[in-house]
Design a protein around this motif. Structure first.
Motif, PDB file in Angstrom:
ATOM      1  N   SER A 381       0.831  -1.206   0.000  1.00 47.45           N
ATOM      2  CA  SER A 381       0.000   0.000   0.000  1.00 47.45           C
ATOM      3  C   SER A 381       0.867   1.257   0.000  1.00 47.45           C
ATOM      4  O   SER A 381       0.490   2.276  -0.576  1.00 47.45           O
ATOM      5  CB  SER A 381      -0.943   0.005   1.200  1.00 47.45           C
ATOM      6  OG  SER A 381      -0.208  -0.053   2.422  1.00 47.45           O
ATOM      7  N   SER A 384       1.702   1.958  -3.582  1.00 48.36           N
ATOM      8  CA  SER A 384       0.556   2.450  -4.343  1.00 48.36           C
ATOM      9  C   SER A 384       0.281   3.919  -4.064  1.00 48.36           C
ATOM     10  O   SER A 384      -0.141   4.672  -4.954  1.00 48.36           O
ATOM     11  CB  SER A 384      -0.677   1.616  -4.009  1.00 48.36           C
ATOM     12  OG  SER A 384      -1.824   2.102  -4.657  1.00 48.36           O
ATOM     13  N   GLN A 385       0.544   4.372  -2.833  1.00 50.81           N
ATOM     14  CA  GLN A 385       0.245   5.747  -2.440  1.00 50.81           C
ATOM     15  C   GLN A 385       1.357   6.734  -2.789  1.00 50.81           C
ATOM     16  O   GLN A 385       1.171   7.937  -2.669  1.00 50.81           O
ATOM     17  CB  GLN A 385      -0.002   5.788  -0.929  1.00 50.81           C
ATOM     18  CG  GLN A 385      -1.217   4.996  -0.479  1.00 50.81           C
ATOM     19  CD  GLN A 385      -1.189   4.677   1.009  1.00 50.81           C
ATOM     20  OE1 GLN A 385      -0.362   5.208   1.750  1.00 50.81           O
ATOM     21  NE2 GLN A 385      -2.095   3.808   1.442  1.00 50.81           N
TER      22      GLN A 385
END
Length: 415
Positions: A381, A384-385
């Motif tokens: 994550s 992805s950010q």
């Protein structure tokens, strides 16, 4: 031993250099229609067969004049010339221009041989075929000269250049219908592990979804390569040997994820060493310490770590530059900038650290960067950010808020 020397770990830069030194272009030279050449590496040097523009032409809508006729004009003493013709793009004026005459001319139209300057129409007054001028132009004002952009015989693009949407119209302006490029690299992708399941399948206890292969293929799809997906291969020596053998026969590059760390299935290493010459490296980078590189009988092999972030970091930072060389592309260094850390970043000396982060521009016009959170190699994550890596040098320790760091914004492969 210095603080940044870690026993048995190879520095990131050395790994890049060793791979580049061992590799060369493996793609064949082919002829490709210009309209289908986007993304390919040029196999030829592009030299211009003509001047661009090929003739003197007007840069403005206005009037082509002989500057000598307007040398004494001013707002107080305007000079009036007679319009004797017109020149449009594709329909040039064929007559002569004598003293006291001018030609109506449009943008891109051929300049009459007898005119040397163009006055834009906003600076004139027209009435009954007579044109009044209140200012003398500079010599060759608003005229695009033949060869001003590109001269006959000038090198426009070099061999190994990757063709972009900016290059295609440039080459078209030179009249090339077909060009010589290097063929697409063929890349085979393999995931190995009994615990891996395809998305959509039901997970049993201890199973995980095979996210690495999706990430690898997604990134590779941004490259000009042909991808051969071998799917998931179970931890069976015969099946793995068959998969690696078939991949080697079909592809120029074989990429696998998992099976290169200490303690993982030894028969994966045994098979690779049996088939070719493979180096299992421990790299001084974080994430992504375990990495394998070498050659199979007909292909180059990259073994990525099994952790998702480690797999993407090593693919992006190590395998992609190597594949550029294999594709015949000229190597391009990563684009990096200095930015101000907005918070503390934890870092131990000894490994180059690629931390996931978000950069932006503050109210003072400065580049600033902040972390996307937990930097564990299994926490995707945070990748992805993010929109960049913070590249913390191998011998650097913790970073305090306000310190300057190096950032590497994601390029088109990751955006």
């Amino acid at each position: 031993m210095g603080c940044c020397d870690v026993q048995g770990l190879m520095p990131f830069e050395l790994a890049l250099d060793k791979m580049q030194a061992a590799l060369g272009n493996v793609c064949q030279e082919i002829s490709q229609p210009l309209a289908q050449a986007l993304g390919y590496a040029l196999a030829q040097e592009i030299k211009s067969p003509l001047n661009v523009p090929s003739f003197n032409n007007s840069a403005m809508d206005g009037y082509a004049v002989n500057r000598a006729d307007l040398i004494n004009c001013s707002a107080e003493k305007p000079v009036t010339l007679k319009q004797v013709g017109q020149s449009f793009a594709g329909a040039p004026y064929r007559g002569q221009l004598t003293s006291g005459d001018c030609i109506r001319i449009m943008t891109g139209a051929v300049m009459p041989d007898c005119a040397d300057s163009v006055v834009m129409q906003e600076r004139t007054t027209a009435k009954d075929g007579l044109i009044s001028f209140t200012q003398c132009p500079k010599l060759a004002d608003n005229v695009r000269l033949a060869g001003e952009d590109i001269k006959l015989g000038q090198r426009v693009l070099c061999q190994g250049h990757k063709l972009t949407p900016r290059d295609i119209p440039l080459i078209a302006s030179l009249g090339f219908a077909d060009i010589r490029v290097f063929s697409k690299l063929k890349v085979a992708v393999i995931s190995s592990g009994d615990e891996l399941k395809n998305v959509g399948e039901t997970l049993a206890e201890g199973d995980i979804y095979d996210s690495n292969r999706y990430g690898i293929i997604a990134l590779l799809s941004r490259l000009n390569v042909d991808i051969i997906d071998f799917g998931i291969v179970k931890d069976d020596k015969n099946r793995l040997r068959e998969a690696f053998t078939n991949a080697d026969q079909q592809a120029d590059v074989v990429i696998s994820s998992g099976g290169v760390s200490v303690g993982e299935a030894d028969f994966i290493k045994d098979i690779l060493l049996e088939l070719g010459s493979i180096n299992f490296w421990k790299l001084a980078i974080k994430p992504g310490k375990p990495f394998a590189f070498g050659k199979l009988p007909s292909s180059v092999f990259f073994g990525l770590p099994g952790n998702p972030v480690s797999a993407m970091v090593t693919l992006y930072q190590l395998a992609v530059p190597a594949m550029a060389t294999l594709s015949g592309l000229n190597p391009q260094p990563a684009i990096r900038f200095s930015a101000i850390a907005q918070e503390k970043f934890k870092k131990s000396p000894g490994r180059t650290d690629f931390q996931r982060a978000v950069y932006s521009v503050n109210d003072n016009g400065q580049l600033v960067v902040q972390s996307t959170g937990h930097q564990g190699s299994g926490v995707f994550s945070s990748m992805s950010q993010s929109n960049c890596f913070i590249v913390l040098e191998q011998d650097r320790g913790d970073v305090s808020a306000g310190e300057t760091v190096i950032i590497e914004p994601f390029n088109a492969l990751m955006d």
